[in-house]
Scaffold this active site. Structure first.
Site, PDB file in Angstrom:
ATOM      1  N   GLY A  63       1.361   1.866  10.716  1.00 45.54           N
ATOM      2  CA  GLY A  63       2.801   3.155  11.156  1.00 45.54           C
ATOM      3  C   GLY A  63       3.605   3.626  11.825  1.00 45.54           C
ATOM      4  O   GLY A  63       4.296   4.083  12.227  1.00 45.54           O
ATOM      5  N   LYS A  76       0.269   4.352  -0.224  1.00 42.60           N
ATOM      6  CA  LYS A  76      -0.934   5.372  -0.121  1.00 42.60           C
ATOM      7  C   LYS A  76      -0.369   6.478   0.204  1.00 42.60           C
ATOM      8  O   LYS A  76       0.015   6.777  -1.890  1.00 42.60           O
ATOM      9  CB  LYS A  76       0.220   5.565   1.725  1.00 42.60           C
ATOM     10  CG  LYS A  76      -0.089   4.357   2.510  1.00 42.60           C
ATOM     11  CD  LYS A  76      -0.090   4.308   4.386  1.00 42.60           C
ATOM     12  CE  LYS A  76      -0.076   3.632   4.680  1.00 42.60           C
ATOM     13  NZ  LYS A  76       0.232   3.295   6.457  1.00 42.60           N
ATOM     14  N   GLU A  93      -5.836  -4.865  10.230  1.00 40.25           N
ATOM     15  CA  GLU A  93      -4.627  -4.898  10.545  1.00 40.25           C
ATOM     16  C   GLU A  93      -5.049  -3.870  11.434  1.00 40.25           C
ATOM     17  O   GLU A  93      -6.100  -2.494  11.611  1.00 40.25           O
ATOM     18  CB  GLU A  93      -4.988  -3.240   9.244  1.00 40.25           C
ATOM     19  CG  GLU A  93      -4.036  -4.035   8.004  1.00 40.25           C
ATOM     20  CD  GLU A  93      -3.864  -2.958   6.753  1.00 40.25           C
ATOM     21  OE1 GLU A  93      -2.783  -3.322   6.845  1.00 40.25           O
ATOM     22  OE2 GLU A  93      -4.930  -1.742   6.592  1.00 40.25           O
ATOM     23  N   SER A 129       3.167  -2.585  10.012  1.00 34.45           N
ATOM     24  CA  SER A 129       4.262  -2.135  10.383  1.00 34.45           C
ATOM     25  C   SER A 129       5.249  -3.861   9.862  1.00 34.45           C
ATOM     26  O   SER A 129       6.104  -4.197  10.961  1.00 34.45           O
ATOM     27  CB  SER A 129       4.974  -1.964  11.898  1.00 34.45           C
ATOM     28  OG  SER A 129       4.509  -0.835  12.096  1.00 34.45           O
ATOM     29  N   HIS A 138      -9.841   1.157   4.950  1.00 38.16           N
ATOM     30  CA  HIS A 138      -9.043   1.039   5.558  1.00 38.16           C
ATOM     31  C   HIS A 138      -8.578   2.109   6.903  1.00 38.16           C
ATOM     32  O   HIS A 138      -9.456   2.924   6.640  1.00 38.16           O
ATOM     33  CB  HIS A 138      -7.265   0.817   4.524  1.00 38.16           C
ATOM     34  CG  HIS A 138      -5.896   1.528   5.088  1.00 38.16           C
ATOM     35  ND1 HIS A 138      -5.647   2.455   6.204  1.00 38.16           N
ATOM     36  CD2 HIS A 138      -4.957   0.874   4.564  1.00 38.16           C
ATOM     37  CE1 HIS A 138      -4.456   2.164   5.889  1.00 38.16           C
ATOM     38  NE2 HIS A 138      -3.889   1.062   5.739  1.00 38.16           N
ATOM     39  N   GLU A 198      -6.842   4.659   7.761  1.00 38.38           N
ATOM     40  CA  GLU A 198      -6.821   5.189   7.280  1.00 38.38           C
ATOM     41  C   GLU A 198      -8.199   6.106   6.732  1.00 38.38           C
ATOM     42  O   GLU A 198      -8.425   7.469   7.775  1.00 38.38           O
ATOM     43  CB  GLU A 198      -5.377   5.794   7.036  1.00 38.38           C
ATOM     44  CG  GLU A 198      -4.458   5.614   7.155  1.00 38.38           C
ATOM     45  CD  GLU A 198      -3.009   4.742   6.972  1.00 38.38           C
ATOM     46  OE1 GLU A 198      -3.450   5.349   5.811  1.00 38.38           O
ATOM     47  OE2 GLU A 198      -2.646   4.709   7.556  1.00 38.38           O
ATOM     48  N   ASN A 207       1.057  -1.364   0.214  1.00 38.69           N
ATOM     49  CA  ASN A 207      -0.149   0.286   0.171  1.00 38.69           C
ATOM     50  C   ASN A 207       1.224   0.795  -0.245  1.00 38.69           C
ATOM     51  O   ASN A 207       1.388   1.495   1.031  1.00 38.69           O
ATOM     52  CB  ASN A 207      -1.083   0.140   1.556  1.00 38.69           C
ATOM     53  CG  ASN A 207      -2.048   1.024   1.440  1.00 38.69           C
ATOM     54  OD1 ASN A 207      -2.127   2.304   0.726  1.00 38.69           O
ATOM     55  ND2 ASN A 207      -2.459   1.430   2.618  1.00 38.69           N
TER      56      ASN A 207
HETATM   57  C1  PEP Z   1      -1.369  -0.091   5.823  1.00 38.87           C
HETATM   58  O1  PEP Z   1      -1.213   1.192   5.661  1.00 38.87           O
HETATM   59  O2  PEP Z   1      -2.031  -0.587   5.488  1.00 38.87           O
HETATM   60  C2  PEP Z   1       0.023  -0.531   7.246  1.00 38.87           C
HETATM   61  C3  PEP Z   1      -0.366  -2.034   7.009  1.00 38.87           C
HETATM   62  O3  PEP Z   1       1.185   0.509   6.549  1.00 38.87           O
HETATM   63  P1  PEP Z   1       2.576  -0.341   7.350  1.00 38.87           P
HETATM   64  O4  PEP Z   1       3.084  -1.513   7.262  1.00 38.87           O
HETATM   65  O5  PEP Z   1       3.411   1.228   7.736  1.00 38.87           O
HETATM   66  O6  PEP Z   1       2.421  -0.091   9.164  1.00 38.87           O
END
Ligand code: PEP
Length: 258
Positions: free
Chosen positions: A179, A18, A173, A218, A102, A104, A16
């Site tokens: 993040g 972003k 997630e 992460s 997602h 976010e 992803n």
């Molecule tokens: C994501 O945005 O779906 C995600 C898992 O981000 P990160 O790997 O940076 O935590």
């Protein structure tokens, strides 16, 4: 909880991207992802660039086995929705899969019901929705993880047919892991994935065994293989570590070697 037998589901490594990159860097990253995917026969690979980079990335991925994804879409096919992009438009540009809900986006107002509408719209357009679910830190600390996951998954897949479900994927997630550098342990991921699977099997019977459930939060080269091989985890959705060609490649190759 239902006794869920293991089923062969090919793993998926998805990036992803972003709101990152520019045309040139998105093209270069896509080329690196395509080259890395060509080094191994599996797992499946997908990248989710920003809308404005989709056409460029499509060209860079041409002839590769990397799927082109989008980070969100609108529920309508077309109309007076300034600034929005419909799933049909995404399909037209070569997208085959789209993230729905997602965290976010949930944090900026997407509700469970909206996520369901987005998933249905994606299916209407022939795209594979990747329905994202996960608890916040406050919900985990209040011991509400299971309740939150059950609600998010049940609402998102409510009203789908078994055939629809066969074209759906999910991503667990945990919001506190996205993040932040904090990753769920393999045991936490397995237990959350078990809840998600249980909702699917309770609602759809054997068809509930079909969808892949990815882990995201992460993920990096040092932890990807362990997470990917945790019971019930069918792949990883990678944010930050997918923005560097070498680390995305390491995750992909590690997934095969492990
Ligand atoms: C994501 O945005 O779906 C995600 C898992 O981000 P990160 O790997 O940076 O935590």
């Amino acid at each position: 909880m239902s006794n869920v037998p293991a089923t062969a589901r090919p793993k998926l490594v998805a990036g992803n991207w972003k709101m990152h990159l520019r045309i040139a860097t998105a093209r270069a990253l896509a080329e690196q992802a395509a080259a890395a995917a060509a080094e191994v026969a599996g797992p499946d690979v997908a990248v989710f660039p920003a809308f404005v980079h989709l056409a460029t990335v499509r060209e860079a991925l041409r002839g590769s086995r990397v799927a082109l994804g989008a980070q969100t879409s609108h529920e309508k096919q077309e109309g007076a929705h300034t600034g929005k992009v419909s799933p049909e438009m995404l399909a037209d540009v070569g997208v085959t899969t789209v993230l729905c809900g997602h965290s976010e986006r949930r944090q900026s107002g997407e509700t469970d019901q909206m996520v369901r509408a987005l998933a249905r719209a994606a299916l209407r357009a022939g795209l594979t929705p990747v329905i994202c679910v996960g608890e916040t830190l406050a919900e985990r600390e209040a011991d509400r993880t299971e309740e939150v996951l059950r609600r998010q998954v049940s609402v998102a897949v409510d009203g789908l047919s078994s055939d629809d479900l066969s074209r759906v994927e999910l991503a667990y997630e945990p919001v506190w892991a996205i993040g932040t550098g904090r990753t769920a342990t393999a045991a936490m991921a397995t237990s959350a994935h078990r809840v998600v699977r249980d909702v699917l099997v309770s609602k759809f019977g054997e068809a509930g065994l079909g969808p892949r459930i990815l882990y995201g939060g992460s993920v990096k080269p040092s932890n990807a293989a362990e997470l990917m091989n945790s019971e019930g985890v069918d792949g990883v959705l990678v944010g930050g570590a997918s923005l560097e060609g070498p680390s995305f490649r390491a995750i992909l190759l590690g997934a095969v070697r492990s």
